[in-house]
Write a protein that holds these residues in place. Structure first.
Motif, PDB file in Angstrom:
ATOM      1  N   ASN A  11     -13.520  -6.793  -6.112  1.00  0.00           N
ATOM      2  CA  ASN A  11     -14.824  -6.291  -6.552  1.00  0.00           C
ATOM      3  C   ASN A  11     -15.076  -4.869  -6.051  1.00  0.00           C
ATOM      4  O   ASN A  11     -15.541  -4.002  -6.797  1.00  0.00           O
ATOM      5  N   ASP A  12     -14.751  -4.632  -4.782  1.00  0.00           N
ATOM      6  CA  ASP A  12     -14.996  -3.313  -4.197  1.00  0.00           C
ATOM      7  C   ASP A  12     -14.147  -2.236  -4.865  1.00  0.00           C
ATOM      8  O   ASP A  12     -14.637  -1.148  -5.188  1.00  0.00           O
ATOM      9  N   ILE A  13     -12.887  -2.546  -5.071  1.00  0.00           N
ATOM     10  CA  ILE A  13     -12.017  -1.521  -5.654  1.00  0.00           C
ATOM     11  C   ILE A  13     -12.373  -1.267  -7.113  1.00  0.00           C
ATOM     12  O   ILE A  13     -12.231  -0.147  -7.610  1.00  0.00           O
ATOM     13  N   TRP A  14     -12.867  -2.289  -7.785  1.00  0.00           N
ATOM     14  CA  TRP A  14     -13.247  -2.092  -9.181  1.00  0.00           C
ATOM     15  C   TRP A  14     -14.468  -1.194  -9.295  1.00  0.00           C
ATOM     16  O   TRP A  14     -14.577  -0.385 -10.227  1.00  0.00           O
ATOM     17  N   LEU A  20      -1.709  -0.910  -5.357  1.00  0.00           N
ATOM     18  CA  LEU A  20      -2.513   0.257  -5.748  1.00  0.00           C
ATOM     19  C   LEU A  20      -2.833   1.109  -4.529  1.00  0.00           C
ATOM     20  O   LEU A  20      -2.690   2.344  -4.544  1.00  0.00           O
ATOM     21  N   GLU A  21      -3.272   0.459  -3.459  1.00  0.00           N
ATOM     22  CA  GLU A  21      -3.618   1.188  -2.247  1.00  0.00           C
ATOM     23  C   GLU A  21      -2.381   1.843  -1.629  1.00  0.00           C
ATOM     24  O   GLU A  21      -2.456   2.969  -1.124  1.00  0.00           O
ATOM     25  N   ALA A  22      -1.244   1.134  -1.665  1.00  0.00           N
ATOM     26  CA  ALA A  22      -0.009   1.700  -1.125  1.00  0.00           C
ATOM     27  C   ALA A  22       0.375   2.975  -1.875  1.00  0.00           C
ATOM     28  O   ALA A  22       0.816   3.962  -1.267  1.00  0.00           O
ATOM     29  N   THR A  23       0.212   2.953  -3.185  1.00  0.00           N
ATOM     30  CA  THR A  23       0.564   4.120  -3.990  1.00  0.00           C
ATOM     31  C   THR A  23      -0.337   5.302  -3.659  1.00  0.00           C
ATOM     32  O   THR A  23       0.130   6.439  -3.507  1.00  0.00           O
ATOM     33  N   LEU A  24      -1.623   5.058  -3.526  1.00  0.00           N
ATOM     34  CA  LEU A  24      -2.549   6.147  -3.204  1.00  0.00           C
ATOM     35  C   LEU A  24      -2.261   6.727  -1.824  1.00  0.00           C
ATOM     36  O   LEU A  24      -2.321   7.945  -1.616  1.00  0.00           O
ATOM     37  N   GLU A  25      -1.923   5.874  -0.874  1.00  0.00           N
ATOM     38  CA  GLU A  25      -1.694   6.320   0.493  1.00  0.00           C
ATOM     39  C   GLU A  25      -0.389   7.096   0.648  1.00  0.00           C
ATOM     40  O   GLU A  25      -0.308   8.031   1.451  1.00  0.00           O
ATOM     41  N   GLY A  82       5.517   3.343 -12.436  1.00  0.00           N
ATOM     42  CA  GLY A  82       6.066   2.522 -11.366  1.00  0.00           C
ATOM     43  C   GLY A  82       5.114   1.407 -10.993  1.00  0.00           C
ATOM     44  O   GLY A  82       5.523   0.248 -10.823  1.00  0.00           O
ATOM     45  N   TYR A  83       3.842   1.751 -10.876  1.00  0.00           N
ATOM     46  CA  TYR A  83       2.829   0.733 -10.584  1.00  0.00           C
ATOM     47  C   TYR A  83       2.721  -0.266 -11.730  1.00  0.00           C
ATOM     48  O   TYR A  83       2.674  -1.484 -11.511  1.00  0.00           O
ATOM     49  N   GLN A  84       2.690   0.215 -12.949  1.00  0.00           N
ATOM     50  CA  GLN A  84       2.548  -0.670 -14.107  1.00  0.00           C
ATOM     51  C   GLN A  84       3.742  -1.616 -14.241  1.00  0.00           C
ATOM     52  O   GLN A  84       3.578  -2.817 -14.492  1.00  0.00           O
ATOM     53  N   ALA A  85       4.954  -1.079 -14.059  1.00  0.00           N
ATOM     54  CA  ALA A  85       6.150  -1.921 -14.164  1.00  0.00           C
ATOM     55  C   ALA A  85       6.147  -3.004 -13.095  1.00  0.00           C
ATOM     56  O   ALA A  85       6.539  -4.153 -13.355  1.00  0.00           O
ATOM     57  N   LEU A  86       5.699  -2.672 -11.901  1.00  0.00           N
ATOM     58  CA  LEU A  86       5.657  -3.645 -10.815  1.00  0.00           C
ATOM     59  C   LEU A  86       4.710  -4.791 -11.143  1.00  0.00           C
ATOM     60  O   LEU A  86       5.026  -5.968 -10.899  1.00  0.00           O
ATOM     61  N   GLN A  87       3.554  -4.475 -11.736  1.00  0.00           N
ATOM     62  CA  GLN A  87       2.612  -5.545 -12.090  1.00  0.00           C
ATOM     63  C   GLN A  87       3.133  -6.373 -13.264  1.00  0.00           C
ATOM     64  O   GLN A  87       2.884  -7.577 -13.335  1.00  0.00           O
ATOM     65  N   ALA A  88       3.859  -5.746 -14.188  1.00  0.00           N
ATOM     66  CA  ALA A  88       4.486  -6.516 -15.267  1.00  0.00           C
ATOM     67  C   ALA A  88       5.528  -7.470 -14.701  1.00  0.00           C
ATOM     68  O   ALA A  88       5.615  -8.638 -15.113  1.00  0.00           O
ATOM     69  N   TYR A  89       6.338  -6.984 -13.741  1.00  0.00           N
ATOM     70  CA  TYR A  89       7.307  -7.869 -13.082  1.00  0.00           C
ATOM     71  C   TYR A  89       6.612  -9.079 -12.470  1.00  0.00           C
ATOM     72  O   TYR A  89       7.132 -10.203 -12.514  1.00  0.00           O
ATOM     73  N   ARG A  90       5.446  -8.879 -11.879  1.00  0.00           N
ATOM     74  CA  ARG A  90       4.788  -9.987 -11.180  1.00  0.00           C
ATOM     75  C   ARG A  90       4.404 -11.101 -12.161  1.00  0.00           C
ATOM     76  O   ARG A  90       4.474 -12.286 -11.823  1.00  0.00           O
ATOM     77  N   LEU A  91       4.002 -10.746 -13.376  1.00  0.00           N
ATOM     78  CA  LEU A  91       3.786 -11.770 -14.409  1.00  0.00           C
ATOM     79  C   LEU A  91       5.101 -12.466 -14.730  1.00  0.00           C
ATOM     80  O   LEU A  91       5.160 -13.709 -14.837  1.00  0.00           O
ATOM     81  N   GLU A  92       6.165 -11.709 -14.902  1.00  0.00           N
ATOM     82  CA  GLU A  92       7.465 -12.291 -15.234  1.00  0.00           C
ATOM     83  C   GLU A  92       7.936 -13.250 -14.137  1.00  0.00           C
ATOM     84  O   GLU A  92       8.487 -14.323 -14.425  1.00  0.00           O
ATOM     85  N   HIS A  93       7.735 -12.878 -12.885  1.00  0.00           N
ATOM     86  CA  HIS A  93       8.145 -13.731 -11.769  1.00  0.00           C
ATOM     87  C   HIS A  93       7.353 -15.037 -11.760  1.00  0.00           C
ATOM     88  O   HIS A  93       7.905 -16.114 -11.500  1.00  0.00           O
ATOM     89  N   GLY A 150       7.593  -8.361  -2.266  1.00  0.00           N
ATOM     90  CA  GLY A 150       6.354  -8.538  -1.525  1.00  0.00           C
ATOM     91  C   GLY A 150       5.236  -7.632  -2.006  1.00  0.00           C
ATOM     92  O   GLY A 150       5.261  -7.099  -3.116  1.00  0.00           O
ATOM     93  N   LYS A 151       4.270  -7.423  -1.149  1.00  0.00           N
ATOM     94  CA  LYS A 151       3.079  -6.649  -1.499  1.00  0.00           C
ATOM     95  C   LYS A 151       3.088  -5.301  -0.786  1.00  0.00           C
ATOM     96  O   LYS A 151       3.870  -5.062   0.127  1.00  0.00           O
ATOM     97  N   GLY A 152       2.179  -4.429  -1.219  1.00  0.00           N
ATOM     98  CA  GLY A 152       2.111  -3.094  -0.634  1.00  0.00           C
ATOM     99  C   GLY A 152       3.345  -2.287  -0.941  1.00  0.00           C
ATOM    100  O   GLY A 152       3.855  -1.539  -0.114  1.00  0.00           O
ATOM    101  N   ILE A 153       3.832  -2.396  -2.190  1.00  0.00           N
ATOM    102  CA  ILE A 153       5.069  -1.756  -2.622  1.00  0.00           C
ATOM    103  C   ILE A 153       4.751  -0.460  -3.366  1.00  0.00           C
ATOM    104  O   ILE A 153       3.858  -0.431  -4.215  1.00  0.00           O
ATOM    105  N   LEU A 154       5.505   0.583  -3.059  1.00  0.00           N
ATOM    106  CA  LEU A 154       5.445   1.821  -3.835  1.00  0.00           C
ATOM    107  C   LEU A 154       6.750   1.978  -4.598  1.00  0.00           C
ATOM    108  O   LEU A 154       7.824   2.034  -3.987  1.00  0.00           O
ATOM    109  N   LEU A 155       6.663   2.047  -5.925  1.00  0.00           N
ATOM    110  CA  LEU A 155       7.786   2.456  -6.769  1.00  0.00           C
ATOM    111  C   LEU A 155       7.469   3.857  -7.259  1.00  0.00           C
ATOM    112  O   LEU A 155       6.717   4.040  -8.213  1.00  0.00           O
TER     113      LEU A 155
END
Length: 264
Positions: free
Chosen positions: A4-7, A82-87, A104-115, A148-153
């Motif tokens: 909610n906060d990030i949105w 998202l936060e990892a990428t910004l940082e 890179g961010y978009q592909a990572l989230q698409a992978y997460r659906l596939e997984h 895992g989480k907090g990944i930057l591609l």
């Protein structure tokens, strides 16, 4: 931040940009401002990106809706990425641009659906989306790989991650990296990358090797053996060139290599 906060922040960023750049106002309304939830907007964006004449965006949107409803932890993971990428990415200056424009961010989230589909024994659908992700983003991640989480591609072009690869939390990976096998061997055959590792552009890590926590892989290296935690390797084949100067190289994104004279 929670979803909610990030949105709230993302909507505020998009609203300011819509006022500043009138030619983008309709685009931003379609992709961000009309939505009440981060997961809805992200699912719609990826559905449009990955749609084809075989699978229209409406079908993919239903898949993403199911995914985020049944696996709310993956919404939190998407926020952590998202936060990892910004940082860590100096080219990323606000959340809405990462979400809308960084593949890179978009592909990572698409992978997460596939997984998620793969774990639910929906392997044909996972493979179909993996194939489409490769076509759209130039990124090839096997649906069975564990990330895992907090990944930057960063950039992510030509990234390949194999079936039995493991990438733990807070890892940063640049473009043209391969986490692959060494040939025709079967079974557990791909690298295991532990927490907070930094992998430089063009590095190839091959076989069931372990990259220890906080290690650094130099750009263009070919890694065929285990790398101890908190050491830097570089070269073809990769050799230890020193200890890492930071406890978590993935967070600092410092790709400088220490000289051998500093090895302890």
């Amino acid at each position: 931040m929670n979803a909610n906060d990030i949105w709230v922040v993302i909507r505020e960023e998009a609203a300011r940009e819509a006022e500043r750049e009138l030619y983008m106002k309709h685009f931003l309304e379609q992709h961000i401002l009309q939505f009440d939830r981060f997961s809805e907007a992200l699912g719609m964006l990826l559905s449009v990106k990955m749609a084809s004449r075989h699978f229209p965006p409406q079908v993919l949107q239903e898949l993403f809706d199911d995914f985020y409803r049944e696996s709310p932890a993956d919404v939190d993971i998407a926020i952590a990425d998202l936060e990892a990428t910004l940082e860590r990415d100096p080219a990323a200056v606000c959340y809405f641009e990462i979400m809308l424009f960084l593949k890179g961010y978009q592909a990572l989230q698409a992978y997460r659906l596939e997984h998620w589909l793969w774990k639910g024994n929906r392997k044909s659908m996972a493979y179909l989306l993996q194939n489409r992700m490769s076509e759209v983003f130039g990124v090839d991640i096997h649906p069975a790989a564990r990330i895992g989480k907090g990944i930057l591609l960063d950039h992510a072009t030509s990234l390949v991650i194999g079936e039995t690869a493991v990438v733990e939390d807070n890892v940063s990976i640049l473009h043209e990296v391969t986490l692959g096998g060494t040939g025709k061997e079967s079974g557990d055959r791909h690298p295991k990358v532990r927490r907070s590792v930094l992998i430089g552009a063009g590095a190839k890590i091959l076989g069931n090797v372990e990259i220890g926590e906080g290690a650094k892989i130099g750009a263009g290296s070919v890694v065929l053996d285990d790398v101890p935690p908190h050491y830097t390797v570089a070269g073809v084949p990769a050799q230890i060139v020193g200890r890492t100067e930071e406890a978590e190289p993935s967070l600092d994104m410092n790709q400088r290599l220490m000289r051998r004279s500093k090895l302890r």
